[in-house]
Each structure stands twice: as structure tokens, then as C-alpha cells.
Design a protein around this motif. Structure first.
Motif, short mmCIF file in Angstrom:
data_model
loop_
_atom_site.label_atom_id
_atom_site.label_comp_id
_atom_site.label_asym_id
_atom_site.label_seq_id
_atom_site.Cartn_x
_atom_site.Cartn_y
_atom_site.Cartn_z
N GLU A 416 0.85 -1.19 0.00
CA GLU A 416 0.00 0.00 0.00
C GLU A 416 0.88 1.24 0.00
O GLU A 416 1.94 1.26 0.64
CB GLU A 416 -0.90 0.02 1.25
N PRO A 417 0.46 2.30 -0.72
CA PRO A 417 1.23 3.55 -0.68
C PRO A 417 1.15 4.19 0.69
O PRO A 417 0.12 4.10 1.38
CB PRO A 417 0.53 4.41 -1.75
N ALA A 418 2.24 4.83 1.11
CA ALA A 418 2.27 5.46 2.43
C ALA A 418 1.35 6.67 2.48
O ALA A 418 0.75 6.97 3.52
CB ALA A 418 3.71 5.85 2.78
N THR A 419 1.25 7.40 1.37
CA THR A 419 0.38 8.57 1.31
C THR A 419 -0.43 8.52 0.02
O THR A 419 -0.10 7.78 -0.91
CB THR A 419 1.20 9.88 1.33
N SER A 420 -1.49 9.31 -0.04
CA SER A 420 -2.32 9.35 -1.25
C SER A 420 -1.51 9.87 -2.44
O SER A 420 -1.78 9.51 -3.59
CB SER A 420 -3.56 10.22 -1.02
N ALA A 421 -0.50 10.71 -2.17
CA ALA A 421 0.33 11.24 -3.26
C ALA A 421 1.16 10.14 -3.91
O ALA A 421 1.58 10.27 -5.07
CB ALA A 421 1.25 12.34 -2.72
N ASP A 422 1.41 9.07 -3.16
CA ASP A 422 2.21 7.97 -3.70
C ASP A 422 1.38 6.98 -4.52
O ASP A 422 1.95 6.10 -5.17
CB ASP A 422 2.88 7.19 -2.55
N PRO A 438 8.30 -11.25 -15.90
CA PRO A 438 7.11 -12.09 -16.04
C PRO A 438 6.76 -12.89 -14.78
O PRO A 438 5.65 -13.39 -14.67
CB PRO A 438 7.48 -13.04 -17.18
N THR A 439 7.71 -13.04 -13.84
CA THR A 439 7.40 -13.78 -12.62
C THR A 439 6.91 -12.86 -11.50
O THR A 439 6.65 -13.34 -10.39
CB THR A 439 8.63 -14.57 -12.12
N PHE A 440 6.80 -11.57 -11.78
CA PHE A 440 6.26 -10.62 -10.81
C PHE A 440 4.85 -10.26 -11.25
O PHE A 440 4.64 -9.72 -12.33
CB PHE A 440 7.15 -9.37 -10.72
N VAL A 441 3.87 -10.58 -10.41
CA VAL A 441 2.46 -10.42 -10.78
C VAL A 441 1.79 -9.46 -9.81
O VAL A 441 1.98 -9.55 -8.59
CB VAL A 441 1.72 -11.78 -10.76
N VAL A 442 1.01 -8.53 -10.35
CA VAL A 442 0.27 -7.57 -9.54
C VAL A 442 -1.22 -7.77 -9.77
O VAL A 442 -1.66 -7.88 -10.91
CB VAL A 442 0.64 -6.11 -9.92
N LYS A 443 -1.99 -7.85 -8.70
CA LYS A 443 -3.44 -7.93 -8.85
C LYS A 443 -4.11 -7.22 -7.68
O LYS A 443 -3.48 -6.95 -6.65
CB LYS A 443 -3.90 -9.38 -8.95
N THR A 444 -5.40 -6.94 -7.82
CA THR A 444 -6.17 -6.28 -6.78
C THR A 444 -7.18 -7.26 -6.20
O THR A 444 -7.90 -7.93 -6.94
CB THR A 444 -6.91 -5.05 -7.34
N GLN A 450 -7.26 -4.33 -1.71
CA GLN A 450 -5.82 -4.25 -1.51
C GLN A 450 -5.05 -4.66 -2.76
O GLN A 450 -5.50 -5.52 -3.52
CB GLN A 450 -5.40 -5.15 -0.35
N THR A 451 -3.88 -4.06 -2.95
CA THR A 451 -2.98 -4.46 -4.03
C THR A 451 -2.09 -5.59 -3.53
O THR A 451 -1.46 -5.48 -2.48
CB THR A 451 -2.11 -3.28 -4.48
N ILE A 452 -2.07 -6.69 -4.29
CA ILE A 452 -1.28 -7.86 -3.89
C ILE A 452 -0.19 -8.10 -4.93
O ILE A 452 -0.48 -8.16 -6.14
CB ILE A 452 -2.18 -9.11 -3.78
N ILE A 453 1.05 -8.19 -4.48
CA ILE A 453 2.16 -8.48 -5.38
C ILE A 453 2.65 -9.90 -5.10
O ILE A 453 2.68 -10.34 -3.96
CB ILE A 453 3.31 -7.46 -5.25
N ALA A 476 6.17 3.00 0.23
CA ALA A 476 5.09 2.02 0.34
C ALA A 476 5.30 1.12 1.54
O ALA A 476 6.43 0.89 1.98
CB ALA A 476 5.01 1.18 -0.94
N GLN A 477 4.19 0.64 2.07
CA GLN A 477 4.24 -0.29 3.20
C GLN A 477 3.76 -1.65 2.72
O GLN A 477 2.80 -1.74 1.96
CB GLN A 477 3.33 0.22 4.32
#
Length: 695
Positions: A416-422, A438-444, A450-453, A476-477
């Protein structure tokens, strides 16, 4: 093309790949000062994270030239395109895509540790892509070095038909030279020349003459299986000259059934020049390789021969964001000539794009060129809509080449971004990084937002977070890492799905019956249409299949993707007015869920292959700790004063292991880990997971 070599340097982590590459660059004149990994100034480790950690994270491409010094290719200037690949299992995709486009490889082994776990992994990857290779046994200067022991290790653990091409004169601190078994000469290293440029030719030492003769005889016997002329001459007692033997070894190497082995010490500048001669003499040029396979627009198999004058065909195997020039697309040209300003066609997007610049890469520096030809590896600028594995061709050639394949991620975490600006910068950064890797996947997560990596390991995701901060200035946290569990079935079952809605006017009607059955581990899933007599119209079959596949993304045990199953659509019914695609898609979802509940569903967890090297006195503590982690000890062996423990351990229990194993051994033990297979989760762990789905 005849004087071009495309090679990769591949091995277990810390076997000395990058150090070997640095010496190659020095001896070929690309650099005039040798960089060292431990000093953080190696040419091919150009990322900040690589220099800080002393490991290779991304594969680096670099070109150099070498004039052969022996054999039929001596005196000829060769262009060698090298890719230095990572050794850490978290970055195995870099090795995978590199081997896909390379013609040959140098497998580097540690003279003390021999064949290590990641050595086996890269060896299997090279087998998968049919890459001929030679082996360089590095670190011959270290205590416990055993060249012939490593050759035997290769034979027993890798099943390789490995034979020495050179024999070491001395070892450890007494490693002073090499005996060339092919030309029957000895070479002493000039100890007064710190960089090892000077090599003194001399007679084979008398006390080693017999051993050298026996090894040469063994070498001739091995390659005679691949060359009938040489075999006949050998059986008739004829003398085999250097030229004949070189060509026979080359033929054997290209068959993939022979591996020549060279001893050396890259750090001490010994043996690397002989290894370069071996690359030129025995590894293939682009013409030696079989035609590259692909499919035309109608999915018919096509073979493309290397030909500078033919239509252009190139494979994009790596994307990289350069802060100065933008997106770099690394391509291997298999046919034709590509010039700056050419229009290339992408069969995936069905669109054409212009190449604005062509670059020959030298790690993080580059040289502009006007054109590249068959067999070349370069970077292109100007190609925008591109994925790893895309093909680029001339307009009159509609062919998609076979892309590299990549393993599925095994670990996930929230970010998650630390601030809304991020927020916006985070989205841009994640999109760019997932495009490169290709082995790094991002989904919601649709439920929580939440964003899951997801990636290949803790280090992989740690590097991603670090790159977000440094390159994209994102704070990001991240949450606790999560395991990529899988679900499967253990028996046959039927499931019926009905979707019926009637609320005045036209309603919805879909009815499907499926039979679900387990498949072999690793076979994936399959949907088979067995409808006869039109009980379900043809136009509703695909929506039904889509519904079944969608339902499999969330299994019935704990909501993880279901794998290794086959669904047969065997029956159903429809309504002439109310039936629709969405109704049959929903019916497919319901049918799969019901069938899976009745098919003995089980939860699977990733099991890691772990190898721990520890001093003997800590062996008991290490084994006890692995047992507490639900590990199964598979075998143990001793090398010098080290105990090597091999175990299969669930990934769930391995978080933070690097810190724990250091504590157990006072910092003296090391370990490596790679994904092995999936196994059923024990009942007590399953109960914990289903009670706390966030795990």
C-alpha cells in the motif's frame, strides 16, 4: 554468423559467474581495469542493489571479441555476445529467458562444493531449451579444490557425459598451470604477471604425463561415439591429431550428449583465456543451431533458418526501463537484417511499430549501430506495445516464435502507498516492473481492494520494494508475505449447475452437467466438450467453459486456484428464448463448484528443496531446526569439514530462515532454496489456515 557466439554464464549463486565474466571482459579488451563483485564495481552488476548485496539480480548482456589461440579457429576474430545470469533461485526467470535465446552456455561450478542445487536447476533449464554447453570448474585456488571430483559429481548428479579438456597442474595454493589434453601441451601461469595475461608454454610435467595420456585416451573414446571417421582411425591404432580431435569434440558438444570441462580460477586470473578458446572451438554459432520453430497466423508449425538475406524475425526476450533512453527491448535476431528506422510487425498485437534506435549493449552502457543481422543480440528503442516473448517480423512474415516459459509465483504480500500522493506513482511503478519481470504479478483483491504483489521468494519481493523506492520514488508499506497455495481434487465427481431467473419478460436459463476428474501432478487443467445431439447449442459451449475456468480460480477449500483437473461437459439443457451466454457461464460456475465439493478437494502447499552447508559441529542443531519446520531430511553428505544437509521443507515455515540458520551456526552456515513441488497440507495446518484465511 560463422564467427559469432551467443553464450550465457550460468551457475549456482556464488560459484563465480560474474567474476568470470569480468575476466572475460578484461582479456577481450572491453575493460582495462578489472571490477570485483566484493568491491561493488563489477561491470555486469550495474544495479545499486546488486552492488550493495554482491549478487546478480538481472541478467546483463555484453559483447566482446576474442581471437582464438588454438584449434581450427585460431587467428580468427570472433564476436562473443555474453549474458551473465543470476544464480539466486528467486531470479530464475532471468536464466530462463536468457537460455531461450542463447546458442551455448558456460556452466560454472565451484571446485570445492561441486554440483549445488541451483547448478542442477540451470542444467535442467539448459536441457529444456537444448543448449549445448561446456563447464568451467572455478575456484581451483581454494582449499579443498578437487577438479576430477567435480567432473565425477557432474556425471553422477547431472547425468552429464563430462570429460576434462584440460587437466590442472596442482591445486589450491599450488594451482600453477594447465595441461591441454587436446593439443598435448602444458601452460604455466606467469606468477609475475598479476593479471594472468602471460601464459608460458612448456612440456607436460613428467609426473603427470601418464595421467594426461589416460585422460586423453578417455576423451577420444568418448567423442568417437559421435564421429565415425575418428572412431575408425582410433580403432585401427592411428594417431589422432589436434585438428581432428577439436572437430570431433565440437560435433559431440553440439549433439548435447557431451560436456567438456576446464579447470581455472577466475579470481586469480587463471584459466579464463583457455576457457575462451574452448567457447570459440566447441560452442555453436547461429548456423549450427537447428531452425527456430514458430507458428504462422493459422497456428501451423513453421521453421525459420538463419539467413541475413531472408525476411526479418526476432524474439523480444527482455524488457528494461532505462532512465536515459526509456524502454529497452532486448531482441535476438533469428533471420534477416534489421535496420534503424525499419517497420516491424508484431503478430500478437497485429500492429506494426518503428525501430527508432538499435543498440549493442555493454551492461549499462551501449553503442549505437545502424543495423543488426541474423544471430545478433541487441536492444531496440521505439517498440512500445511489447511483452516478453513477443515476435517481431517483416510485414510479409506472419510468424510467432515460441516464447520462453516462466514458473508461477510462490509467494505474495500486500503493498500500500504510504500517502495518497504515492498512489499514482505506485501504480506506474508496479505496472513497469511487472512488464519487465514475467514472474512478478500484480493484482487487486476484489473483496478488500488491496494491491497484492506476487513473486518467486522473499528476496525477489524485497528487491521489488527497493526498486519502487529508488527508481520510482514511492514510499510504500508491505504486509506479511503470503503463500501461493493451490487446490486440487482426489476423486471423480459429477456436478450440476442451473441458472434460472424469471422476473417478467425474458428470463435467464442455463443448465449444465459436468464430470470432474483428477489429472497427473503438473498437467494443469482441461475442459472437454462431450455434448452430443445439440442438448446445449454450440454458441453456449464456450461461455460454459469460461464459467468453469473462472470458478477454478477460487477453489472450495480455502479459495485458492484449483489445478490438475479435467472437466467433461456431458449434459445439460437450454430454453429457446431465455437461454443466453451469461446464463450458461453462471451454470458452468455452479456446476464446477458442486463437482469440486464432491471430488475430495484438498489443499496443496509449495515444498522447497533446501540445501544447508554447515560445519560438522552444528549439523545436529540444523537438522533439528529443519524437523521443527515440518521438513523431511532427504540425504546428508560430507565435503571436507562441511556437512551438506538436503531437505524438503514447506515454504510456509521458511520465512526468516536466513537469520535463524546464521544464529544456529554462529554465522558459519549457508543455505540455498528452490521450489520443488506441491504437497497436501496436513490437517492441523489446514485447520489453522481455514480459521485464519489471511495466512
Amino acid at each position: 554468423m560463422e564467427w559469432t557466439r551467443n553464450i550465457g554464464i550460468a551457475a549456482h549463486i556464488d560459484a563465480g559467474k560474474t567474476t568470470t565474466t569480468e575476466r572475460i571482459l578484461y582479456y577481450t579488451g572491453v575493460v582495462h581495469k578489472v571490477g570485483e563483485v566484493h568491491d561493488g564495481n563489477a561491470v555486469t552488476d550495474f544495479m545499486e542493489q546488486e552492488r550493495e548485496r554482491g549478487i546478480t539480480i538481472t541478467s546483463a548482456a555484453i559483447s566482446c571479441n576474442w581471437e582464438g589461440r588454438s584449434g581450427p579457429f585460431s587467428g580468427i576474430n570472433h564476436q562473443i555476445n555474453i549474458i551473465d545470469t543470476p544464480g539466486h533461485v528467486d531470479f530464475t526467470a532471468e536464466v530462463e529467458r536468457s537460455l531461450r535465446v542463447l546458442d551455448g552456455a558456460v556452466a560454472v561450478f565451484c571446485a570445492v562444493a561441486g554440483v549445488q542445487p541451483q547448478s542442477e536447476t540451470v542444467w535442467r533449464q539448459a536441457d529444456k531449451y537444448h543448449v549445448p554447453r561446456i563447464a568451467f570448474v572455478n575456484k581451483m585456488d581454494r582449499t579443498g579444490a578437487n577438479f576430477l571430483g567435480v567432473v565425477e559429481d557432474m556425471r553422477s548428479k547431472l547425468g552429464a557425459n563430462a570429460h576434462p579438456l584440460f587437466l590442472n597442474i596442482g591445486s589450491e595454493e599450488h594451482f600453477t598451470g594447465l595441461i591441454d589434453l587436446v593439443c598435448q601441451k602444458a601452460f604455466q601461469f606467469d606468477e609475475s604477471d598479476a593479471m594472468g595475461v602471460s601464459v608460458i608454454e612448456c612440456e607436460i610435467p613428467g609426473d603427470m604425463a601418464r595421467e594426461a595420456t589416460e585422460l586423453r585416451e578417455s576423451l577420444i573414446e568418448a567423442v568417437a561415439d559421435f564421429d565415425d571417421t575418428l572412431a575408425e582411425k582410433y580403432l585401427n591404432g592411428g594417431e589422432i591429431d589436434e585438428h581432428e580431435l577439436v572437430l570431433a569434440i565440437r560435433k559431440a558438444t553440439l549433439s548435447l550428449n557431451f560436456v567438456g570441462v576446464i579447470p581455472g580460477s577466475a579470481f586469480k586470473n587463471k584459466g579464463v583465456q583457455s576457457m575462451l578458446d574452448t567457447v570459440v572451438n566447441y560452442l555453436p554459432n547461429p548456423i549450427d543451431m537447428p531452425p527456430i520453430k514458430g507458428q504462422d497466423g493459422k497456428e501451423r508449425p513453421v521453421s525459420i533458418e538463419p539467413d541475413d538475406n531472408g525476411p526479418s524475425a526476432a524474439l523480444a526476450f527482455k524488457l528494461w526501463s532505462d532512465p536515459y533512453v526509456g524502454k529497452l527491448v532486448f531482441i535476438r535476431i533469428y533471420s534477416g537484417t534489421i535496420k534503424k528506422g525499419d517497420i516491424l510487425y508484431n503478430p500478437r498485437t497485429r500492429k506494426s511499430e518503428r525501430v527508432s534506435r538499435l543498440l549493442i549493449m555493454k551492461a549499462d552502457s551501449r553503442d549505437d549501430v545502424d543495423c543488426v543481422r541474423s544471430g545478433d543480440i541487441c536492444a531496440a528503442i521505439g517498440l512500445k506495445n511489447v511483452w516478453t516473448g513477443d515476435t517481431f517480423t517483416s510485414k510479409n512474415l506472419d510468424v510467432a516464435l515460441e516464447p520462453p516459459s516462466f514458473p508461477d509465483p510462490v509467494i505474495s504480500m500486500t503493498i500500500e502507498p504510504a500517502t495518497s500522493a504515492d498512489q499514482e506513482k505506485l501504480s506506474v511503478g508496479l505496472a513497469r516492473l511487472s512488464e519487465e519481470d514475467p514472474t512478478f504479478v500484480v493484482k487487486t483483491d476484489q473483496e478488500t481492494g488491496q494491491t497484492i504483489i506476487s513473486g518467486m521468494g522473499e528476496l525477489h519481493l524485497e528487491i521489488i520494494r527497493d526498486r519502487l523506492f529508488r527508481e520510482f520514488k514511492v514510499k510504500a508499506q508491505s504486509g506479511k508475505p503470503q503463500i501461493a497455495y493451490r487446490e486440487t481434487i482426489s476423486s471423480f465427481a459429477e456436478g450440476e449447475g442451473k441458472f434460472i431467473r424469471q422476473s417478467g419478460g425474458r428470463g435467464q436459463y442455463g443448465h449444465v452437467v459436468i464430470k470432474l476428474e483428477p489429472r497427473e501432478t503438473g498437467k494443469g487443467f482441461e475442459v472437454v466438450n462431450e455434448i452430443v445431439g445439440g442438448v446445449i447449442p454450440r454458441e453456449f459451449i464456450k461461455p460454459t467453459e469460461d464459467g468453469i475456468k473462472e470458478a477454478a480460480n477460487n477453489g472450495v477449500v480455502a479459495g485458492y486456484p484449483a489445478v490438475d483437473w479435467r472437466a467433461r461437459i456431458i449434459d445439460g439443457s437450454f430454453h429457446e428464448v431465455d437461454s443466453s451466454e451469461i446464463a450458461f457461464k453462471m451454470a458452468g460456475i455452479f456446476a464446477f463448484k458442486e463437482a469440486m465439493k464432491n471430488a475430495g478437494p484438498i489443499l496443496l502447499e509449495p515444498i522447497m528443496k533446501v540445501e544447508v552447508s554447515t560445519p560438522d559441529e552444528y549439523q545436529g542443531d540444523v537438522i533439528g531446526d529443519l524437523n521443527r519446520r515440518r521438513g523431511h531430511i532427504q540425504n546428508m553428505e560430507s565435503k571436507n569439514d562441511l556437512a551438506i544437509v538436503n531437505a524438503a521443507v514447506p515454504l510456509e515455515t521458511m520465512f526468516g530462515y536466513s537469520t535463524d540458520v546464521r544464529s544456529l551456526s554462529k554465522g558459519r552456515a549457508s543455505y540455498s532454496m528452490e521450489t520443488s513441488h506441491f504437497e497436501q497440507v496436513p490437517p492441523n495446518v489446514l485447520a489453522r489456515l481455514t480459521e485464519d484465511p489471511s495466512r
